[in-house]
Each structure stands twice: as C-alpha cells, then as structure tokens.
Design a protein around this motif. Structure first.
Motif, PDB file in Angstrom:
ATOM      1  N   ILE A  11      -3.724   5.273  -2.002  1.00  0.00           N
ATOM      2  CA  ILE A  11      -4.616   4.110  -1.974  1.00  0.00           C
ATOM      3  C   ILE A  11      -5.923   4.395  -1.222  1.00  0.00           C
ATOM      4  CG2 ILE A  11      -3.771   2.941   0.134  1.00  0.00           C
ATOM      5  CD1 ILE A  11      -3.753   0.318  -1.605  1.00  0.00           C
ATOM      6  N   ASN A  24       2.068  -3.569  10.381  1.00  0.00           N
ATOM      7  CA  ASN A  24       3.100  -4.287  11.148  1.00  0.00           C
ATOM      8  C   ASN A  24       2.386  -5.316  12.016  1.00  0.00           C
ATOM      9  OD1 ASN A  24       2.570  -3.129  13.893  1.00  0.00           O
ATOM     10  ND2 ASN A  24       3.075  -1.251  12.809  1.00  0.00           N
ATOM     11  N   GLY A  31       3.374   4.413  10.377  1.00  0.00           N
ATOM     12  CA  GLY A  31       3.541   5.494   9.405  1.00  0.00           C
ATOM     13  C   GLY A  31       3.159   5.028   8.011  1.00  0.00           C
ATOM     14  N   VAL A  33       1.807   4.013   4.470  1.00  0.00           N
ATOM     15  CA  VAL A  33       0.454   3.722   3.991  1.00  0.00           C
ATOM     16  C   VAL A  33      -0.454   3.298   5.162  1.00  0.00           C
ATOM     17  CG1 VAL A  33       0.907   1.307   3.290  1.00  0.00           C
ATOM     18  CG2 VAL A  33      -0.824   2.637   2.096  1.00  0.00           C
ATOM     19  N   ASP A  34       0.128   2.655   6.160  1.00  0.00           N
ATOM     20  CA  ASP A  34      -0.622   2.238   7.353  1.00  0.00           C
ATOM     21  C   ASP A  34      -1.217   3.466   8.058  1.00  0.00           C
ATOM     22  OD1 ASP A  34      -1.560   0.600   9.384  1.00  0.00           O
ATOM     23  OD2 ASP A  34       0.407   0.147  10.241  1.00  0.00           O
ATOM     24  N   SER A 124       6.188  -3.488   1.753  1.00  0.00           N
ATOM     25  CA  SER A 124       7.598  -3.604   2.199  1.00  0.00           C
ATOM     26  C   SER A 124       8.582  -2.645   1.533  1.00  0.00           C
ATOM     27  CB  SER A 124       8.153  -5.035   2.037  1.00  0.00           C
ATOM     28  OG  SER A 124       7.656  -5.880   3.051  1.00  0.00           O
ATOM     29  N   THR A 125       8.126  -1.840   0.549  1.00  0.00           N
ATOM     30  CA  THR A 125       9.115  -1.013  -0.174  1.00  0.00           C
ATOM     31  C   THR A 125       9.350   0.359   0.452  1.00  0.00           C
ATOM     32  OG1 THR A 125       7.528  -0.028  -1.728  1.00  0.00           O
ATOM     33  CG2 THR A 125       8.534  -2.131  -2.359  1.00  0.00           C
ATOM     34  N   GLY A 126       8.721   0.618   1.600  1.00  0.00           N
ATOM     35  CA  GLY A 126       8.954   1.874   2.306  1.00  0.00           C
ATOM     36  C   GLY A 126       9.932   1.651   3.443  1.00  0.00           C
TER      37      GLY A 126
END
Ligand code: AR6
Length: 175
Positions: A11, A24, A31, A33-34, A124-126
């Motif tokens: 992204i 968060n 960790g 994508v953040d 949320s999928t990680g």
C-alpha cells in the motif's frame, strides 16, 4: 458512483489521495502495514501521531472502530487515515460492527477533506486475526453502503498483500 478496484501489492506504493493505516489505539506504530507505512513516511508521521495522542491525555489516541487523519510525511500521498480494527474474538464482541465502522469513518474523513481517492489495506486480517473471508465481505459492504454519503470520493482501492485476500475481493467485486 465511485469506482471500486482491487490490486495486490504494497500500500505504500499506491498513488491515491489517502492511504488507510491499520493502526492500534496508541497510534505509536507497530508491525504489519502500520510498520511499513511509518517506515516509508519517516519520523514526521510519528511526531504528528504523538501530538494526537497527547491531546487525548488518558484516553486512547484512536479507539477501535474510529479513524483520524494526518499528513503523509515522505509518502507521495496527501494524507494517511489511521483506523483501528477490532481484534477477532470469535465474532460475538461487535467485531463486524467495529470493522464496518473503520471503513465507514475512514471514507467520511476522506469526504470531509475533499479527497478523491483512497486505498484500504485488509484491516484486522493480520495480527488481529479477523477471518479473511468475513473481513472482505464486511469491507466491501461497508464501502458500498458509505459511498453515497461520500460523493467527493471517486475511487476506492482495496490493496491486498496476499493472494488469498486478492482472490476474495476479486470475487466479491465481480459479483
Ligand atoms: N501493504 C498492504 N498490506 C499489508 C502490508 C503492506 N505493506 N503489510 C501487511 N499488509 P496487520 P491488523 C497486510 O497485521 O491485523 C500492527 O502492529 C497484511 O497481510 O498489518 O489490523 C498495528 O500496530 C494483512 O492482510 O494489521 C496493530 O497493533 C493486513 O495488512 C496491529 O498490527 C492487516 O495486517 C493491527 O493488526
């Protein structure tokens, strides 16, 4: 009506007005994508997030299901919209409503800022463990339902890091 697309990739490489971060509640980075977004944006992003957190004093800088907008540091986009997805606890803790809220509130912030294009990761999928199929269906539904309230936004891109998510979104968007 806006165009909804899906691509597979990173992204931080996508050229849109705003990219969404799966953050968060502290907004202090992490960790996944953040981490990738903070690394690519550089320290000015963390500085901006720190100010938002400081203004909230003892509350969460960004509660689950909410979203905040910042500049983009060194990234070639105008803004980053930080949203906090729910941790998956089996589905009975308002996870679907909270996940839908992430997409809805991010789009409404883009609308307020007059942004024409926005890219979402698979929130949320990680680490947060939301089942990919349920998350994809909720994401597409929430975006489709919110777009009429966000007429400034003409292009929405779902950016999938992995092939499984990419296939799920492809199927949902073609259907
Ligand atoms: N571009 C696009 N998608 C990515 C990228 C990337 N560069 N890197 C990972 N993904 P996650 P969450 C995908 O764990 O589940 C952080 O530590 C990844 O494959 O980043 O919402 C935060 O600070 C997955 O499909 O976010 C929070 O503590 C999706 O992004 C926590 O993780 C989301 O995975 C949030 O967990």
């Amino acid at each position: 009506m806006a165009q909804i697309e899906v691509i597979q990739g990173d992204i931080t490489r996508v050229l849109v007005d705003a990219i969404v971060n799966a953050a968060n509640s502290s907004l202090m980075g992490g960790g996944g994508v953040d981490g990738a977004i903070h690394r690519a944006a550089g320290p000015s992003l963390l500085e901006e997030c720190r100010k938002i957190a400081a203004a909230k004093r003892n509350e969460a800088a960004c509660p689950t299901g909410e979203a905040v907008i910042t500049g983009a540091g060194n990234l070639p986009v105008k803004h980053i919209i930080h949203t906090v997805g729910p941790v998956w606890h089996g589905g009975g803790k308002e996870e679907p409503e909270l996940l839908a809220s992430c997409y809805r509130k991010s789009l409404l912030l883009a609308q307020e800022a007059g942004l024409k294009s926005i890219a979402f990761p698979n929130i949320s999928t990680g680490v947060y463990g939301y089942p990919r199929d349920k998350a994809a269906a909720a994401a597409v539904k929430a975006v489709r339902e919110t777009l009429p309230s966000a007429p400034a936004v003409k292009r929405v891109v779902f950016v999938c890091f992995d092939g499984e998510n990419y296939s799920l979104y492809k199927k949902l968007l073609e259907g």
